[in-house]
Design a protein around this motif. Structure first.
Motif, PDB file in Angstrom:
ATOM      1  N   ALA A  77       0.822  -1.219   0.000  1.00  0.00           N
ATOM      2  CA  ALA A  77       0.000   0.000   0.000  1.00  0.00           C
ATOM      3  C   ALA A  77       0.850   1.261   0.000  1.00  0.00           C
ATOM      4  N   GLY A 137      -7.053   2.221  -3.255  1.00  0.00           N
ATOM      5  CA  GLY A 137      -5.882   1.383  -3.037  1.00  0.00           C
ATOM      6  C   GLY A 137      -5.541   0.535  -4.248  1.00  0.00           C
ATOM      7  N   SER A 138      -4.541  -0.306  -4.068  1.00  0.00           N
ATOM      8  CA  SER A 138      -4.091  -1.199  -5.135  1.00  0.00           C
ATOM      9  C   SER A 138      -5.178  -2.208  -5.495  1.00  0.00           C
TER      10      SER A 138
END
Length: 271
Positions: A77, A137-138
């Motif tokens: 992250a 986020g990813s």
């Protein structure tokens, strides 16, 4: 959630597409809400296109936001991005496929074999069907500890070449070396690729052979294999009947009795 992605190969290229979620039913133990948990992921062929469309909608929305969606490393992250997601699609018999634009860090990690797997991050319906992407986020990471253990890995050297002929793959890889400035000419590129991947070079040379010659060669090989099997069958029969003291003795007797079979047998050592 982890799934097998790729296996880097010497001289290989990071693939332009990766399997994001494999088709079928998979019992895995990912991290759910920060804790390990048992989950069954179900991606049926009947819902494949529907699921891919939902993921594409979520991706398009996030691509329009100020903070871009990325792939990262080990679900940190933070830190460098491994790649930028481009688009989702469904491929029957395979699953949800993600087109990827690798960053320099991601490409080096894949082609250098520092990372061999991909771990997606997605939402699930109550029945285990993938429902879409997280809102921030990813959307996945390069990892080395996969949960989807049954997924086959995709060799980096084959990336982007699923429908390519050996000649096209050979040329693409040589062109990439020229574009990267590693060699000055296509001739040098071809030489580098041939040295790095002898198997590809062999397939490339075979592809230049006329189809009629390849068919004729295949017939000769098949005939020679059949002759070899026939020789072994007859020689074994002679041993079993007591007419030959050994298998080699039986082979010699077969050759003396059938010169045509002997000539056919010798074909397998030619060329």
């Amino acid at each position: 959630m982890n799934q097998a992605l790729i296996q880097g190969a010497d001289g290989g290229f990071a693939p332009s597409e990766i399997v994001y979620i494999p088709e079928g039913e998979h019992a895995i133990r990912p991290t759910v809400d920060g804790k390990p948990g048992d989950v069954v992921v179900r991606l049926s062929p009947q819902r494949g296109h529907e699921v891919a469309a939902a993921f594409q909608r979520d991706l398009s929305r996030r691509q329009g936001e100020n903070v871009r969606p990325i792939l990262d490393f080990d679900h940190r992250a933070s830190g460098a991005a491994a790649g930028l997601p481009k688009s989702f699609s469904y491929r029957p018999g395979v699953g949800i496929v993600l087109a990827v634009d690798w960053t320099n860090a991601g490409r080096v990690a894949v082609e250098g074999r520092d990372y061999s797997y991909f771990s997606p991050e997605f939402l699930l319906d109550e029945d285990g069907t993938p429902a879409g992407l997280p809102s921030r986020g990813s959307i996945g990471s390069l990892v080395n500890n996969p949960a989807f253990r049954s997924m086959p890995r995709i060799a980096a050297a084959d990336a982007g070449g699923g429908n390519e002929t050996p000649e096209q793959t050979f040329t693409r890889r040589a062109s990439a070396l020229v574009a990267a400035g590693e060699v000055q000419t296509m001739g040098e590129g071809y030489s580098r690729v041939a040295a790095a991947d002898p198997s590809l070079y062999e397939r490339y040379c075979e592809s230049l052979q006329p189809a009629s010659e390849r068919a004729e060669q295949a017939q000769r090989v098949k005939a020679a294999e059949e002759a070899n099997q026939e020789v072994e069958r007859r020689a074994l029969a002679l041993v079993q009947s007591g007419e030959a003291a050994s298998l080699d003795d039986g082979v010699n007797k077969v050759f003396r009795r059938d010169s045509a079979l002997y000539m056919a047998y010798c074909e397998r050592f030619e060329g």
